[in-house]
Design a protein around this motif. Structure first.
Motif, PDB file in Angstrom:
ATOM      1  N   ASP A 110      39.632  39.674  98.461  1.00 43.80           N
ATOM      2  CA  ASP A 110      39.878  39.806  97.169  1.00 43.80           C
ATOM      3  C   ASP A 110      38.597  39.509  96.393  1.00 43.80           C
ATOM      4  O   ASP A 110      38.351  38.627  96.179  1.00 43.80           O
ATOM      5  CB  ASP A 110      40.967  38.973  96.779  1.00 43.80           C
ATOM      6  CG  ASP A 110      41.380  38.991  95.086  1.00 43.80           C
ATOM      7  OD1 ASP A 110      40.574  39.566  94.358  1.00 43.80           O
ATOM      8  OD2 ASP A 110      42.052  38.124  94.625  1.00 43.80           O
ATOM      9  N   CYS A 139      38.310  37.455  92.430  1.00 39.96           N
ATOM     10  CA  CYS A 139      39.623  36.941  92.570  1.00 39.96           C
ATOM     11  C   CYS A 139      40.136  36.371  91.509  1.00 39.96           C
ATOM     12  O   CYS A 139      41.580  36.350  91.178  1.00 39.96           O
ATOM     13  CB  CYS A 139      39.898  36.043  93.925  1.00 39.96           C
ATOM     14  SG  CYS A 139      39.009  34.550  93.595  1.00 39.96           S
ATOM     15  N   GLY A 158      43.481  34.267  91.514  1.00 40.04           N
ATOM     16  CA  GLY A 158      44.130  34.722  92.749  1.00 40.04           C
ATOM     17  C   GLY A 158      45.175  35.401  92.924  1.00 40.04           C
ATOM     18  O   GLY A 158      45.970  35.158  93.906  1.00 40.04           O
ATOM     19  N   ALA A 179      44.835  37.776  95.830  1.00 43.68           N
ATOM     20  CA  ALA A 179      45.028  37.141  97.138  1.00 43.68           C
ATOM     21  C   ALA A 179      46.247  36.553  97.642  1.00 43.68           C
ATOM     22  O   ALA A 179      46.524  36.301  98.673  1.00 43.68           O
ATOM     23  CB  ALA A 179      44.087  36.106  97.049  1.00 43.68           C
ATOM     24  N   ALA A 229      38.973  34.982  99.004  1.00 46.81           N
ATOM     25  CA  ALA A 229      39.098  35.379  97.502  1.00 46.81           C
ATOM     26  C   ALA A 229      37.586  34.953  97.038  1.00 46.81           C
ATOM     27  O   ALA A 229      37.305  33.491  97.019  1.00 46.81           O
ATOM     28  CB  ALA A 229      40.281  34.360  97.381  1.00 46.81           C
TER      29      ALA A 229
END
Length: 198
Positions: A65, A68, A71, A74, A88
């Motif tokens: 990712d 990221c 997140g 991810a 990430a």
């Protein structure tokens, strides 16, 4: 001026929860100021996660990712592919802290490896790269980022990118093609292009 792509953003650290549903699964992640799209799941990220082909439950990765943020990508990848490792990666230290916290929230702390770009081992090759790239860093930095990470796809690997059409989605597709990568437009929705590279 501090941006979400700053290494150490200065914006407010007031915390908030963001809830969204992808692939029939509900997610609740924490964000703060100083990270990309801190108030909601970014519309481009939502289009990417709903229009690209999410990995299957048996996929082992590793996945990346790229950029990221807190997140969301991810977290989704680690949830739908519970055997996979997900890197990430973000330059923003606050984003990395949140991504690690959200990995724990989704029960994937052991499989989401949050890292600054230079902390990813050189030998790692990715089955898939997912990114809502930071277009606003400028074309030079964006191209350098993609030139750094696309070659780290494993043989047969695929990168999924989402770019707003009005921010240069079509010109980015042309540039990637000119770099020798096969690229196809997977979907167009709400002014975003979902590009499949590889």
């Amino acid at each position: 001026m501090s941006h979400y792509f700053s290494a150490e953003p200065e914006a407010s650290t007031q915390r908030r929860d963001i809830a969204f549903t992808i692939a029939g699964r509900e997610f609740s992640l924490v964000t703060t100021g100083g990270v990309f799209s801190a108030d909601r799941l970014d519309p481009g990220t939502a289009v990417l996660l709903r229009k690209a082909d999410l990995p299957g439950a048996d996929a082992a990765g590793p996945f990346l990712d790229l950029g990221c943020g807190y997140g969301p990508i991810a977290s989704v990848l680690a949830t739908v592919a519970p055997r996979a490792t997900v890197y990430a990666v973000d330059v923003n230290a606050r984003a990395r802290e949140l991504a690690a916290e959200n990995a724990a929230r989704t029960g994937a702390a052991g499989r989401i490896r949050v890292a600054a770009p230079d902390e990813v081992p050189d030998e790692v090759r990715f089955a898939q790269i997912w990114s809502n790239p930071p277009i606003r860093v400028g074309k030079t930095e964006l191209h350098a980022m993609l030139d750094r990470w696309l070659p780290r796809l494993a043989p047969g690997g695929i990168a999924w990118l989402v770019v707003a059409r009005h921010l240069g989605g079509d010109s980015l597709q042309k540039w990637i093609t000119e770099r020798g990568w096969p690229v196809a437009r997977q979907a167009s929705q709400k002014g975003y292009r979902v590009l499949k590279v590889g």
